[in-house]
Design a protein around this motif. Sequence first.
Motif, mmCIF file in Angstrom:
data_model
loop_
_atom_site.group_PDB
_atom_site.id
_atom_site.type_symbol
_atom_site.label_atom_id
_atom_site.label_comp_id
_atom_site.label_asym_id
_atom_site.label_seq_id
_atom_site.Cartn_x
_atom_site.Cartn_y
_atom_site.Cartn_z
ATOM 1 N N UNK B 54 0.851 -1.192 0.000
ATOM 2 C CA UNK B 54 0.000 0.000 0.000
ATOM 3 C C UNK B 54 0.882 1.235 0.000
ATOM 4 N N UNK B 78 0.313 -2.795 -7.148
ATOM 5 C CA UNK B 78 -1.093 -3.003 -6.766
ATOM 6 C C UNK B 78 -1.604 -4.338 -7.304
ATOM 7 N N UNK B 81 -0.335 -6.898 -5.106
ATOM 8 C CA UNK B 81 -1.122 -6.831 -3.864
ATOM 9 C C UNK B 81 -2.400 -7.647 -4.013
ATOM 10 N N UNK B 82 -3.048 -7.444 -5.159
ATOM 11 C CA UNK B 82 -4.319 -8.157 -5.392
ATOM 12 C C UNK B 82 -4.103 -9.661 -5.423
ATOM 13 N N UNK B 87 -6.149 -7.992 3.689
ATOM 14 C CA UNK B 87 -5.933 -7.134 4.863
ATOM 15 C C UNK B 87 -7.022 -7.351 5.919
ATOM 16 N N UNK B 107 -13.804 -7.425 -2.830
ATOM 17 C CA UNK B 107 -12.451 -7.772 -3.307
ATOM 18 C C UNK B 107 -12.486 -8.624 -4.572
ATOM 19 N N UNK B 110 -13.062 -6.491 -7.623
ATOM 20 C CA UNK B 110 -11.865 -5.766 -8.041
ATOM 21 C C UNK B 110 -10.861 -6.691 -8.723
ATOM 22 N N UNK B 111 -11.076 -8.001 -8.575
ATOM 23 C CA UNK B 111 -10.178 -8.964 -9.229
ATOM 24 C C UNK B 111 -10.819 -9.548 -10.490
ATOM 25 N N UNK B 112 -11.879 -8.866 -10.931
ATOM 26 C CA UNK B 112 -12.591 -9.251 -12.165
ATOM 27 C C UNK B 112 -13.075 -10.700 -12.160
#
Lengths: 818, 232
Positions: B54, B78, B81-82, B87, B107, B110-112
């Motif tokens: 981050x 990023x 990170x994904x 977290x 989440x 955001x990871x499709x």
Amino acid sequence: MLAKNPGFSVFVVIILTVGIGATTVMLSVVDAIMFRACPYRDSEHLVCLYETNPYVDPATGAPKISRWNFTSIAGFRDWREQSHVFERLVGADQWNGMVRTIDRTERCRGHFVSPEFFSVLGASPILGRTFLPEEYRQRGRRVVILSHDHWRHWFASDPNVIGETLILDREAYTVVGVLPEDFQWIFQPIACGLWMPMPLDTTTNTNRNNRGMNVIGRLKSGVSIAQARMEMELITERLAQAYPETNASRGIRVVPIDEAYAHYTGNFSKPQILTTVLAVIVSVLLIACFHVSSLLIARSATREREIAVRAALGAHRLRLIRQLLTESILLALLGGLFGGILAYWGLSILSIVKGQSIPWYLGPGSERLIPWFVNIHIDARSFFYVTALSLLTCGAFGLLPALSISKTNLNRSLSAGRTSGYVPWSHSLRSMLVVLDISIAFVLLIGAGLMINGYVRILRIDPKADTENVLVATLELQGGEERYSTSAQRFEFSRRLMERIQKVPGVQSIAIANGTPASMGYNWDKFIVEGFSSSREGVKIRCTPISRDYFRLLRIPVLRGRQFTEHDNSASTPVAIINESLAKRLWPNQNPLGKCLTHGASEPVTREVVGVTRDVRHFGDYPNEEVYIPCLQTNGFTMLYPDVMIRTDARTTGLTVAVRREILSVDPDIFIRQVTFLDRQIADLFTTERLSTLLLGVFAAAALVLASVGIYGATAYMVSRRTHEIGVRMALGARSGDVLKSVLRQGLKLTLIGLAIGLVGAFVATRIIRSLLHNVSPTDPLTFICVSFLLSGVALLASYIPARRAAKTDPMEALRYE
Amino acid sequence: MIKLQNIQKRYNTKAGFTYVLQQITLDIAEGEFVTLMGPSGAGKTTLLNIIGMLDSDWEGQYTLDDNSVHTLKPRQRLALNKQYVGFVFQNFNLLDSLTVYENLEAPLSYRNVKGAERASIVCDTLDRFGIVGKKDLFPSQLSGGQQQLVGVARAVVASPKLILADEPTGNLHSAQGQEVMELLTKLNQQGTTIIQVTHSEKYAAYSRRIINLKDGWMDGEVTPRQLPRKDR
């Protein structure tokens, strides 16, 4: 607390000041023009008497009745003698002339008034006296009473003015009185400067066709208007029988003077523009109030924790409410105070331009926004209402944090994690206000868009004549009864004038006419046309006397036949040239050349058609059909008011001055009404449209800016409140693009809802301005589409800036809010 | 799995550079459970954020599996990170306007992860954490323990190899704290690498290594056995 946050306080006060000031100004003006009672004493007992007269509308051919006609002096005498319902009946007949004082000569408008005129209207002179009975006799002493303005103008408010001499049309008059400032003769578009006694003896003023007498009656006690009407109708019938040539078709109307006042104020002003401006200003004020509310809500949300802490420390809820209310009311009162000052200034400026063409910088059009006689001052009621609205807005939204305390859990408000997060009530309220902002801005933009669209179409209208570089001097030949009493005198004047102007450098050619393509619709004459079915009673056609170079000067092609020559004079066969439209109407599929038209009521003249020209576009809702006749074949009466048209090489500034000089060199006493370029004259016909477009455009632009600021503010506020949430989302794997899309989606959602509401509002609101629109439908799809895209674009741009900021959020920074 | 060499973070202030982390060199193997301890301002959370990518403004060398994080651009970090990280926060940081189900779904979106698959994963996770009955509730309708349970569930929903937990029990009472720690231990036993920040030696005892930080420096490393008995 306000002093600790000066930016916020100043911003709110500025918004309120502008909102309250502008709205109070417009409400005061609209009140003064549209709702105030007539300024004469005991006006409820005063009535105006008007003749009615049937006529045929030249545009539609439909029968109509004109309802506001004055009567003749002879008719007034009859009314006075025969009526019993009036305590007194008085009248005023207009006079236009030249006034010569010690140091100047100028044109002035005055009135001849009947006995008791001033006492009926409740006016007493501040200096001198009113007229004595003997002064009303023919050949009596020539005396004059001055209006207050003209006393100041001509005699610098000299208290010893009584006994001074004024020369009116070359005759000496003695000043015997000065009227008070607040006495105004409201029935004229310009101020009346002086008053003279009217001889009423039966040996003079016997012409019953000369109708210029404005009559006012004071009803006897106990007499109703209905009774007065009944008696006046009987008198009118008697007069119709006694004088059938002049009075047969005439009717009578007895109108309360307040109604007449409203009619004249409406005629001498532009109530529709004023109400449109008022509506627009109120809309902008609403947007301003929404912004103030929005700011107060934002502030409330940030103060929720502060209030919670105060409550936790033992502050009573009432005390908290009192504190917040005090702050809000203080803001509103400051806004009211400065708004009042602004309104005072605004009205002072409007008072200066009273009776003038507004806006003066747009050209010398004849449109007057505010009648000269209206006394404009701050309307206390308007000021009170607008300030009350501001107080309500500030009070209601300022109290929100204190009120929400009862609904929220103190622990929750006090929790550090929550206060920097999502405040649902604040968010929803602000979103709602932004939606309203957008919808109002949309309505205003649609209005402005339609006006601009219509105005652009007006500008694109082809007059079908070359109006560029054509200077027009409109003249009035003074003392027509003497120096220009014969046709020969008037023609001689025209000849000399053309000779002089031709010598001015830059002048190519000159023509004289009675009317130009900018003339809206006068010079109508009845023509009897051979073989034309509906011509038994005559066809009303626009008839323009012109000199021989008229078509060449305006570059109007003659399609058939010939132009006028110097041989078309009083000694030759009467001829006429008609335009294409008239040729098609009168003689379809025939050759109009050689056909005949007859006109003239008392001395009919039959004219042979010698030419056909292309149509010239006239402005106004009249048929485009037209007959042109040679000036030299008229009786010359129309040439008392000639339009001298001058084609020039270029629009040099000195040209107008040079032309004026040459005109005055021919006759120094001549009255030059105006010297202006023809295309400018045409443009001036649309002063109302231009003014409305300008005003609406400015306010719509202001609304657009305010709405975009609103969207920006709401989005930026939302982003700031969601910083932590955005940080969490990014920590969970959201990319910048995801955040950008999410914030933009929020802005777009508000915009679309606002547009949907605005669409409904626009459909309703545009009907109100329908009559101000030219050649544009109130639901013009192009305007609606363009405005929707414009507003959406601006809204997206306004959302994009905070959205981009949000997308750049450093998740670690955001999470540190914890 | 994680190799940190001479990691250093500093802020430029009027008074000169202020160091938050200095010379941090540390190896963490896959499947380890590591605790970062130390007083406030020691740099624990900063180090956790650097490991979680981050924070990208630091100096030194950081290798995550075969990826040299220090050479990657922010966008690539990023993405990493994904791929690796989940977290868990002290204040839970659930999204207030979303339901429990939607919080778990975020989440994955955001990871499709496609819709159907997303639903299946979220349902599995809800079932695994025993919170199926809470799926339509908003965070404000849950107790602190339940919220952190959802927080942990959200951290693991995308099957990360590494869970970074910043004081996961900080806002919980003892029984709730213990429950969360047992959950993390269970995840660790299933192969997830866990790094937690805590002030509590009791909760630190759940890990296998305890790294002490002080004023931005590493101040030794102990095992839970080396902790004073009273806290264990």
